[in-house]
Structure formats: C-alpha cells, structure tokens
Design an enzyme around this catalytic site. Structure first.
Site, PDB file in Angstrom:
ATOM      1  N   LYS A 215      44.509  41.500  35.784  1.00  0.00           N
ATOM      2  CA  LYS A 215      44.477  39.885  36.650  1.00  0.00           C
ATOM      3  C   LYS A 215      45.149  39.004  36.115  1.00  0.00           C
ATOM      4  O   LYS A 215      46.142  37.923  36.300  1.00  0.00           O
ATOM      5  CB  LYS A 215      42.882  39.695  36.330  1.00  0.00           C
ATOM      6  CG  LYS A 215      42.940  38.350  37.980  1.00  0.00           C
ATOM      7  CD  LYS A 215      40.994  38.193  37.427  1.00  0.00           C
ATOM      8  CE  LYS A 215      40.425  38.540  38.092  1.00  0.00           C
ATOM      9  NZ  LYS A 215      39.043  38.168  37.698  1.00  0.00           N
ATOM     10  N   GLU A 221      45.864  44.569  24.634  1.00  0.00           N
ATOM     11  CA  GLU A 221      46.265  45.979  25.578  1.00  0.00           C
ATOM     12  C   GLU A 221      46.873  46.901  26.305  1.00  0.00           C
ATOM     13  O   GLU A 221      47.680  47.520  26.326  1.00  0.00           O
ATOM     14  CB  GLU A 221      44.693  46.992  25.636  1.00  0.00           C
ATOM     15  CG  GLU A 221      44.053  47.000  23.947  1.00  0.00           C
ATOM     16  CD  GLU A 221      42.704  45.698  23.992  1.00  0.00           C
ATOM     17  OE1 GLU A 221      41.867  45.771  23.310  1.00  0.00           O
ATOM     18  OE2 GLU A 221      43.063  45.058  24.861  1.00  0.00           O
ATOM     19  N   GLY A 287      35.995  43.041  36.151  1.00  0.00           N
ATOM     20  CA  GLY A 287      36.162  44.220  35.885  1.00  0.00           C
ATOM     21  C   GLY A 287      35.323  45.016  36.207  1.00  0.00           C
ATOM     22  O   GLY A 287      36.033  45.814  36.757  1.00  0.00           O
ATOM     23  N   ARG A 288      34.641  45.288  36.325  1.00  0.00           N
ATOM     24  CA  ARG A 288      33.419  46.445  36.033  1.00  0.00           C
ATOM     25  C   ARG A 288      32.932  46.683  37.663  1.00  0.00           C
ATOM     26  O   ARG A 288      32.501  47.530  37.560  1.00  0.00           O
ATOM     27  CB  ARG A 288      32.476  46.042  35.306  1.00  0.00           C
ATOM     28  CG  ARG A 288      31.170  45.393  34.747  1.00  0.00           C
ATOM     29  CD  ARG A 288      30.452  44.947  33.753  1.00  0.00           C
ATOM     30  NE  ARG A 288      29.755  43.950  33.999  1.00  0.00           N
ATOM     31  CZ  ARG A 288      30.293  42.846  33.542  1.00  0.00           C
ATOM     32  NH1 ARG A 288      31.201  42.761  33.262  1.00  0.00           N
ATOM     33  NH2 ARG A 288      29.361  41.569  33.423  1.00  0.00           N
TER      34      ARG A 288
END
Length: 564
Positions: A215, A221, A287-288
C-alpha cells in the site's frame, strides 16, 4: 463519532448466567452421547444455513438453550451496535483513527451513493478501481497485453507479505480449477533469498509479470524482493538478447513486466512502474481483510473478472446475513460466541480448522493471520487491560493428512481442542477406485472423525472387540471432543468468499466480547524497528554491535565466524 468504552463482559449478569450454565453442565457431566439420546430435536435445533453453507453445531459442547445465553451476552456487549458502526464507517479502529470497511469492498454497484464515509463515496471508489483491474486483467488474459518481446504473459508473480500474500495465495490455490486463461501464479513473500530464487528459477522473463503489492510502497520485505525481481528480469532479458542494455529498453521492460498495488504513485513511478498500472486501496482496509480489494489482482488475472465478481458476491452474501439475521439465529455470531465459550469457560488455548478439500490447504494459514493478528491483544480499545483470556492459536491442515499427523492429540490428548471441519458435497475431480467413489471415501473420513471425537469408545466397547486388558486403556476414546461441521455444495469462488467472510465476522464477534480493537496490529512493529537497528551490526558496524544485549552480540559473533 466518539467510540464508547468497551463493556467488561465478565462483569455483566449475562456472563454470570453463562458461567452458572457452564457450572451446571460440568456438575451433571458433559455427555454428548446422552444428550443426543435425550434430545430428539438436538440436530435440528443446532443446525443452520447461511448462504449456501450448512452448519451443524450439534456435536459442540452446548445445549440448545446455550444459544440464548450466547445471544444475551452478545447483546449485553452491544454487538449489534458495534456491527452497525463497522458497516456504516464509524472509526472503530480507534488506535489508528480509521473506519473499518472491508465489507464495502464487496458491495454491489447499486450501493453507490449510500455510504459516504469521511466525505468519500466508498462504494463508487471501490468500483472505479475494480473496473480498472478488470479491464487490465482482460488485456493480460486475451494476450492484448504482452511482454517487451511481444510474447503473451504466462506467469504472474505476486510480491507481497502478510495480508498481501496470505490471502492471494490461499485464494489462488483454492480456485485453481477456475484458472482458465493459460496463466499461472506464484507468490513471493519471504525476504529470505531462497523464496524468490525458487519461485523464479524456471520462469521465462519474456512471459513473466510481477505484481508488487504494498500500500505504501515502503514495506521492507516487499520492496527488497521487488528490486531482486527487477534485477532478475533485466539480467535475464539481456542475457538472452531480448533487450540491449540501453536505459530506454530497460525502462520499457519494467513497464511491460511490472504492475503495482499501491497508493504511493510517486514511489511506484520511481521504481519504474507506470502509475497507470497501479491499483490502490484505502486505509479503511486492513491487510488481512484485503484479498477482495486490488490485493486480489493476481486472482482477477488468473481466474477472470467474472469469477472475481462471484467471489465478491459470496462475501456480500455473508455480510448481509450477519448484518440482518437476529443474533439468536445468526450462526456467524453464534460461532463467535462459541469460540468465546471454549476460550473463556473451557480455557481452550487453540482452535483447529480442518478443511476436507485439498484446494483449501492454505486456508488455516490464512486464518492464522486473520484471527491471531486481529485478536492477539492484551489491552482493550480504551487502553485498559483485558479482563479475560483473548485470542486462540488457530492451526490446521487438510484431511486426511492431519489424521495421520496430529489427530492423535485431538482425540486422546489432555487438552480440549475445538475443531471446525469443512467439506463440500461435490468435487471438480471425481474419481473411482474400482467401484468406490473416491470423494465419498474422503467424505466418509470427514464424517467419521467428528463422530469419533463426539462419541468416543468406552473401555467395555474396547474389551468387546477382544482387546487384551493390558492395552484397553490405550484404546479408550473419551469422546466429548467438540467439533463444528461446515458443509457446502462445492468449493466455488462464491462459496470461498462466504467462508472468508464467515471467519472475518466470527473474529469481529469475539473481539467485541473481549472489548479489543481487532483491526490494528501494533504487535508487529517492535521487531521491525529492532531489525533496522540490528542489521548494521551483523556485518560491519561494531558500534551497533556494542549497543546490543549479550545474547544478540553472541549470536552475531557466531554469524561473523561462520559466514562464508
């Protein structure tokens, strides 16, 4: 709108009534075999239908009257009011001052204009992005969009982490029978170089597209892996002679082989991605909870916009059911309360999710983030300590694999492990072993396991089989191990959306009872901050090394001594 402080569920008369009920059940002895014999309508009273899923709670450690006590407690903590606040865009994620509107991601276009949140028509915003994703997906699927050498895209590699990976990879695996355009997907998440190396080593750069999902376009990562992917692409194209080393050709290759899911258009452009091919989502999507947003772009490409629409419709079906069904008959809310029952009254620390469908093999891993990142909290939404245990460790594997691994612990271990068993009446891959329908053999295991867990086997039954007395105790099954059975017609995009929304709302219900903000995740921050401090110490910065604790210093010295 100010968020009301949480109600301490443990101090309510409704909690006390549930505790009294629990004590009475313990006193009389929980005995599912007896309950089934004494309650001829038990299965009917404890079975529900929502969407096209069927739920059987009859093998749970409850009586039909328990459901009313669950509903009473849910009402006492104002579940209905908080549900309404979530659906309408109130900032119930108060530690981040955000609305919680993942349900808006799957509202139909006819809802445009009905949900204005923080000055934005959220449904209109959602469908504008969906339309762009669908148009792009159609171009890739048809071959209109091609790589830098004119070849059709054959593999999409999604680069993300957390919700930007767990959701898409789970859905991709679940919906593989619907991948109909000759395009496959792979998913890179771990910063360990082994991940991206293994995911790309047999791919052709000329037919590979990368989707960078971040986002903010700053996730350590994800951006590290994206840069590695860019290097892999450019080196591979140059080595094969597909492009020369000119800046113009390199830039064209990146534009043809990279897209982004991000709202940071400046960062996207600096990376080399055309901002026209960046698809955004909003800070009211955690996010989830984001797989049904632009985060699911890889699914739209592989399975097509029509299937993605069906996926969203399944979510919406359960959203509407959860919003409009009275709590007493609302199986989603009742399953949330059932989890509270096991966590806080039976003190169960874990919860197994056991899908009897190989395509759902990543579903338990997906639920780990959804449930544990949401409800792994020790303070309530007003900053005060929780007043009871919260959260469960969610885990599981598909049957029948789990039967030959950890079911021993569920059947005969010393701890109570509630389990959800999920199966479908139909399979996309019917098979026969001689005269035996293999799917029916599979479902026989699904049905047998919940029966065995519920009713067990007594010592007398073991003896009657001729078992030597010395080993009778080892073959006794206590029974009264709780399971919930979820049965569907078939695993489709629609039913998968239903399943995901089911567990989203179960998680929400639990969080409301516990008085916690299920939508922030501050617990992931400290380790990330410390990693930025420690990383320089690993290879060269002795001053940074000296600032670490003794254990960390010792481990870094081991690394320095052994790194080749």
């Amino acid at each position: 709108m100010a968020i009301n402080p949480p109600i301490d569920a443990t101090k309510t008369p409704e909690w006390a009534a549930l505790q009294k009920h629990f004590d009475e059940l313990q006193s009389e002895g929980i005995d599912l075999k007896k309950w089934f014999a004494d309650e001829p309508n038990r299965v009917e009273e404890l079975s529900f239908d929502a969407g096209d899923l069927h739920f059987d709670l009859s093998k749970d450690l409850i009586k039909p009257e328990t459901l009313q006590l669950f509903a009473n407690l849910a009402k006492a903590v104002h579940l209905e009011d908080r549900r309404k606040a979530m659906y309408s865009g109130v900032h119930i994620n108060n530690t981040e001052d955000r609305a919680v509107l993942h349900t808006a991601l799957r509202r139909p276009v006819s809802d445009e204009g009905k949900y204005i949140v923080d000055g934005q028509d959220v449904v209109k915003d959602v469908h504008e992005v969906l339309d762009r994703i669908y148009a792009f997906a159609d171009k890739v699927r048809s071959g209109e969009w091609r790589g830098v050498t004119g070849k059709k895209i054959e593999t999409v590699v999604n680069i993300g982490i957390g919700g930007s990976d767990l959701g898409p990879v789970m859905v991709y695996e679940a919906l593989k029978p619907y991948a109909d355009a000759g395009i496959s997907a792979r998913y890179v998440s771990n910063i360990d170089p082994n991940d991206i190396t293994e995911k790309t080593k047999d791919l052709d750069p000329e037919t590979t597209m990368f989707i960078v999902v971040s986002k903010t376009f700053t996730t350590l990562e994800t951006l590290t892996n994206a840069r590695e992917a860019r290097t892999w692409l450019l080196n591979g194209l140059k080595a094969s002679g597909a492009i020369d080393g000119s800046d113009a050709k390199r830039a064209e290759a990146i534009r043809k082989h990279f897209i982004a899911v991000s709202t940071n258009l400046k960062g996207v452009e600096e990376f080399g991605i055309d901002p026209t091919n960046a698809f955004g989502f909003w800070n009211w999507v955690g996010g989830r909870y984001s797989v049904d947003s632009a985060v699911g772009t890889s699914i739209a490409i592989v399975c097509g916009p029509k299937r993605f629409e069906e996926f969203l419709a399944g979510f919406h079906e359960m959203d509407e059911y959860f919003a409009n069904t009275p709590i007493e008959k609302n199986v989603i809310a009742l399953m949330g309360m059932l989890n509270v029952w096991y966590r806080n009254f039976f003190h169960a620390a874990t919860h197994a999710v056991l899908p009897y469908d190989q395509y759902l093999h990543r579903f338990p891993a997906y639920l780990q983030q959804l449930t544990m990142e949401s409800n792994g909290k020790s303070v309530r939404w007003d900053g005060t300590p929780v007043t009871c245990d919260t959260g469960e460790v969610f885990w599981g594997e598909p049957g029948t694999n789990g039967q030959h691994a950890f079911y021993q612990l569920i059947h005969q271990g010393t701890q109570l492990i509630p389990a959800d068993f999920i199966a479908f009446a139909n399979t996309p891959n019917p098979a026969k072993d001689g005269d035996q329908d293999v799917h029916e053999l599979f479902l026989g295991n699904y049905l047998a396991q919940t029966k065995a867990l519920a009713f067990g086997k007594t010592a007398d039954e073991v003896r009657a089989e001729g078992t030597p007395e010395a080993i009778v105790p080892a073959r006794v099954f206590s029974g009264n191990r709780p399971t919930t059975s979820i049965f569907g017609d078939a695993l489709t995009p629609f039913s998968l959306g239903e399943l995901i929304a089911l567990y989203e709302h179960i998680t929400f219900t639990e969080g409301t009872v516990w008085g916690i903000d299920s939508f922030d995740q501050w617990g992931v921050e400290l380790g990330k901050q410390l990693a930025r401090q420690i990383t320089p110490a690993i290879s060269q910065d002795d001053e940074a090394l000296a600032a670490q604790d003794a254990s960390t210093q010792s481990l870094i010295r081991f690394y320095r001594a052994h790194r080749k």
